[in-house]
Motif scaffolding. Structure first.
Motif, PDB file in Angstrom:
ATOM      1  N   ARG A 130      28.289 100.963  62.002  1.00  9.51           N
ATOM      2  CA  ARG A 130      27.262  99.680  62.505  1.00  9.51           C
ATOM      3  C   ARG A 130      27.594  98.739  63.552  1.00  9.51           C
ATOM      4  NH1 ARG A 130      27.278  95.882  57.952  1.00  9.51           N
ATOM      5  NH2 ARG A 130      25.475  95.140  58.615  1.00  9.51           N
ATOM      6  N   VAL A 131      28.936  98.759  63.434  1.00  7.59           N
ATOM      7  CA  VAL A 131      29.432  97.923  64.777  1.00  7.59           C
ATOM      8  C   VAL A 131      29.473  98.664  65.752  1.00  7.59           C
ATOM      9  CG1 VAL A 131      31.624  96.946  66.044  1.00  7.59           C
ATOM     10  CG2 VAL A 131      31.419  96.716  63.730  1.00  7.59           C
ATOM     11  N   LEU A 132      29.864  99.891  65.852  1.00  6.83           N
ATOM     12  CA  LEU A 132      29.687 100.736  67.208  1.00  6.83           C
ATOM     13  C   LEU A 132      28.055 100.987  67.499  1.00  6.83           C
ATOM     14  CD1 LEU A 132      32.144 103.377  66.325  1.00  6.83           C
ATOM     15  CD2 LEU A 132      32.584 101.748  68.012  1.00  6.83           C
ATOM     16  N   LYS A 133      27.129 101.192  66.678  1.00  2.00           N
ATOM     17  CA  LYS A 133      25.786 101.250  66.964  1.00  2.00           C
ATOM     18  C   LYS A 133      25.331 100.068  67.572  1.00  2.00           C
ATOM     19  CE  LYS A 133      21.282 101.656  64.352  1.00  2.00           C
ATOM     20  NZ  LYS A 133      20.581 101.741  63.211  1.00  2.00           N
ATOM     21  N   VAL A 134      25.646  98.798  67.089  1.00  2.00           N
ATOM     22  CA  VAL A 134      25.021  97.901  67.868  1.00  2.00           C
ATOM     23  C   VAL A 134      25.787  97.543  69.110  1.00  2.00           C
ATOM     24  CG1 VAL A 134      25.176  94.997  67.439  1.00  2.00           C
ATOM     25  CG2 VAL A 134      24.631  96.786  65.491  1.00  2.00           C
ATOM     26  N   HIS A 135      27.024  97.809  69.183  1.00  2.00           N
ATOM     27  CA  HIS A 135      27.437  97.652  70.383  1.00  2.00           C
ATOM     28  C   HIS A 135      26.947  98.498  71.587  1.00  2.00           C
ATOM     29  CE1 HIS A 135      30.493  96.646  73.374  1.00  2.00           C
ATOM     30  NE2 HIS A 135      30.804  97.837  73.543  1.00  2.00           N
ATOM     31  N   ALA A 136      26.840  99.945  70.933  1.00  2.00           N
ATOM     32  CA  ALA A 136      25.942 100.675  72.044  1.00  2.00           C
ATOM     33  C   ALA A 136      24.609 100.447  72.377  1.00  2.00           C
ATOM     34  CB  ALA A 136      26.034 102.186  71.408  1.00  2.00           C
ATOM     35  N   GLN A 137      23.820  99.678  71.367  1.00  2.00           N
ATOM     36  CA  GLN A 137      22.637  99.179  71.753  1.00  2.00           C
ATOM     37  C   GLN A 137      22.648  98.167  72.881  1.00  2.00           C
ATOM     38  OE1 GLN A 137      21.628  98.835  67.464  1.00  2.00           O
ATOM     39  NE2 GLN A 137      19.679  99.423  68.188  1.00  2.00           N
ATOM     40  N   VAL A 138      23.526  97.142  72.750  1.00  2.00           N
ATOM     41  CA  VAL A 138      23.601  96.122  73.431  1.00  2.00           C
ATOM     42  C   VAL A 138      24.163  96.551  74.970  1.00  2.00           C
ATOM     43  CG1 VAL A 138      23.694  94.412  71.799  1.00  2.00           C
ATOM     44  CG2 VAL A 138      25.855  95.122  73.003  1.00  2.00           C
ATOM     45  N   SER A 139      25.128  97.555  74.915  1.00  2.00           N
ATOM     46  CA  SER A 139      25.819  98.062  76.271  1.00  2.00           C
ATOM     47  C   SER A 139      25.828  99.564  76.233  1.00  2.00           C
ATOM     48  CB  SER A 139      27.204  97.682  76.186  1.00  2.00           C
ATOM     49  OG  SER A 139      27.495  96.257  76.053  1.00  2.00           O
ATOM     50  N   PRO A 140      24.143 100.059  76.514  1.00  2.00           N
ATOM     51  CA  PRO A 140      24.178 101.377  76.310  1.00  2.00           C
ATOM     52  C   PRO A 140      24.764 102.247  77.452  1.00  2.00           C
ATOM     53  CG  PRO A 140      22.257 100.118  77.107  1.00  2.00           C
ATOM     54  CD  PRO A 140      23.288  99.098  76.830  1.00  2.00           C
ATOM     55  N   ASP A 141      24.909 101.673  78.605  1.00  2.00           N
ATOM     56  CA  ASP A 141      25.553 102.453  79.638  1.00  2.00           C
ATOM     57  C   ASP A 141      27.257 102.533  79.721  1.00  2.00           C
ATOM     58  OD1 ASP A 141      23.279 102.547  80.978  1.00  2.00           O
ATOM     59  OD2 ASP A 141      23.217 100.730  82.130  1.00  2.00           O
ATOM     60  N   GLU A 142      27.715 101.746  78.649  1.00  2.00           N
ATOM     61  CA  GLU A 142      29.151 101.794  78.840  1.00  2.00           C
ATOM     62  C   GLU A 142      29.721 102.324  77.398  1.00  2.00           C
ATOM     63  OE1 GLU A 142      31.076  97.976  79.611  1.00  2.00           O
ATOM     64  OE2 GLU A 142      30.194  97.949  81.745  1.00  2.00           O
ATOM     65  N   TYR A 143      29.123 102.686  76.330  1.00  2.00           N
ATOM     66  CA  TYR A 143      29.436 103.097  75.323  1.00  2.00           C
ATOM     67  C   TYR A 143      30.515 104.251  75.507  1.00  2.00           C
ATOM     68  CZ  TYR A 143      30.493 105.311  70.674  1.00  2.00           C
ATOM     69  OH  TYR A 143      30.891 105.747  69.657  1.00  2.00           O
ATOM     70  N   CYS A 144      31.698 104.297  74.982  1.00  2.00           N
ATOM     71  CA  CYS A 144      32.400 105.628  74.902  1.00  2.00           C
ATOM     72  C   CYS A 144      33.603 105.696  73.779  1.00  2.00           C
ATOM     73  CB  CYS A 144      33.304 105.662  76.051  1.00  2.00           C
ATOM     74  SG  CYS A 144      34.750 104.517  76.216  1.00  2.00           S
ATOM     75  N   GLN A 145      34.273 106.721  73.453  1.00  2.00           N
ATOM     76  CA  GLN A 145      35.019 106.922  72.326  1.00  2.00           C
ATOM     77  C   GLN A 145      36.080 105.782  71.931  1.00  2.00           C
ATOM     78  OE1 GLN A 145      36.274 110.930  72.787  1.00  2.00           O
ATOM     79  NE2 GLN A 145      34.771 111.906  71.662  1.00  2.00           N
ATOM     80  N   ALA A 146      36.521 105.287  73.225  1.00  2.00           N
ATOM     81  CA  ALA A 146      37.602 104.377  73.280  1.00  2.00           C
ATOM     82  C   ALA A 146      37.141 102.961  72.560  1.00  2.00           C
ATOM     83  CB  ALA A 146      37.959 103.958  74.600  1.00  2.00           C
ATOM     84  N   HIS A 147      35.777 102.744  72.357  1.00  2.00           N
ATOM     85  CA  HIS A 147      35.395 101.579  71.734  1.00  2.00           C
ATOM     86  C   HIS A 147      35.650 101.767  70.018  1.00  2.00           C
ATOM     87  CE1 HIS A 147      32.241 100.896  74.941  1.00  2.00           C
ATOM     88  NE2 HIS A 147      33.265 100.239  75.090  1.00  2.00           N
TER      89      HIS A 147
END
Length: 356
Positions: A152-169
């Motif tokens: 859930r945390v990663l999904k939401v973060h990827a939605q608000v920062s779609p250009d920066e999502y990566c495995q290190a998150h």
């Protein structure tokens, strides 16, 4: 340990060893083994000291804005001593401003968590879940509450920062979830990415490369022998420090050290990462180790297998304080590297224009 000089000793922290087997009983942080496992024999802080620190932190929380504006050094010193574990979640949220973001955006996290997202993105996130601290009791079970909160945390973060999502998150989010519920964990993660290490996760990873060059040049001052060795074998900083910095050492250090480093990081920022990196390089590549590293391969192997004692809480934090490194040193080197990259980009642009 504080009174000894370990500058070139073969026995750096030799009394502390990383466990090679998986335990059936978790350590005090919930780990059953692995690099993050913390030996229970490490010296504990007396209960009366913990209680005194808790009272001081509670008093700070009651006048937080005043402390941060007028008595920041007091906050910094208390972070360096270690935030009491019972108050760590609250402290991290206050230090990074996540508590205020949560107040200003009620319900936003849950709305985004329930909203449909790109199926490919969700699939990519699912693939990362089982890799995050698989020897921690919170993330052992596929589909368990730990992995689902992480999703859930990663999904939401990827939605608000779609250009920066990566495995290190993922490891960053996992560390936060070990301390707090999913909603404040998301706001802390957002603060880390936006305020503390902006640009680290952007395509091209230029910010990481800049900080790698800064670390490398600072090493020349802190440990000339390690610097010369890396230079001789043309070992670029991105080959060994990328995971350290992008994951904020969460996948490298034993857990007691991770928590202490993050306490300071949330207060002082990325300069804490430089201090950790310099200690790890200085003692991980001391002369006795370098004798066993005739080339690039052996050196990188040594950096992937730093002696556990170098990273143990007591040794690491003491050596971080001892580093001959000032705020001005960091600022000057940062300015040099940024200017150098600007000049290189300018020259490249001019050359391209002339070649047309």
């Amino acid at each position: 340990m504080a009174s000894q000089d370990w500058s070139d000793s073969e026995s750096v922290g030799s009394s502390v060893a990383a466990p090679s087997e998986v335990s059936t009983v978790p350590d005090k942080f919930g780990f059953l083994g692995g690099a993050q496992y913390t030996d229970e024999s490490e010296e504990a802080v007396p209960v009366e000291v913990i209680r005194r620190r808790e009272k001081k932190w509670l008093e700070m929380f009651s006048r937080w804005d005043s402390y941060m504006l007028k008595r920041y050094k007091k906050v910094r010193d208390r972070c360096r001593k270690g935030v009491p574990s019972a108050l760590r979640a609250r402290a991290w949220q206050h230090l990074c401003g996540a508590n205020k973001q949560l107040e200003r955006n009620p319900g936003v996290f849950n709305q985004l968590a329930e909203a449909p997202a790109d199926p490919r993105l969700e699939d990519d996130i699912r693939k990362d879940l089982h890799r995050q601290f698989p020897l921690h009791e919170m993330f052992l079970q596929k589909g368990g509450h730990g992995q689902e909160d992480l999703f859930r945390v990663l999904k939401v973060h990827a939605q608000v920062s779609p250009d920066e999502y990566c495995q290190a998150h993922a490891p960053l989010a996992a560390v936060l979830l070990m301390q707090m519920p999913a909603e404040p964990a998301f706001w802390c993660l957002k603060a880390i990415c936006d305020k503390y290490v902006p640009g680290y996760y952007a395509p091209g990873l230029e910010a990481i490369q800049v900080d790698g060059d800064i670390l490398y040049k600072l090493l020349k001052k802190v440990s000339p022998s390690a610097y010369k060795h890396l230079k001789k074998h043309k070992i670029e900083p991105v080959l060994y420090m990328t995971e350290w910095f992008m994951c904020l050492f969460s996948r490298t250090l034993p857990w007691s050290s991770v928590l202490r480093v993050w306490d300071m990081f949330f207060c002082e920022g990325v300069k804490v990462m430089f201090r950790v990196g310099l200690v790890v390089l200085k003692y991980g590549l001391r002369s006795q180790v370098l004798k066993r590293c005739p080339g690039m391969y052996e050196t990188l192997q040594a950096l992937r297998n730093i002696e556990h004692g170098v990273m143990a809480e007591g040794f690491l934090l003491f050596q971080m304080q001892r580093l001959d490194l000032t705020e001005d040193d960091l600022q000057r080197e940062h300015q040099r590297q940024v200017q150098k990259r600007r000049q290189t980009a300018k020259e490249s642009g001019a050359a391209a224009a002339n070649g047309r």
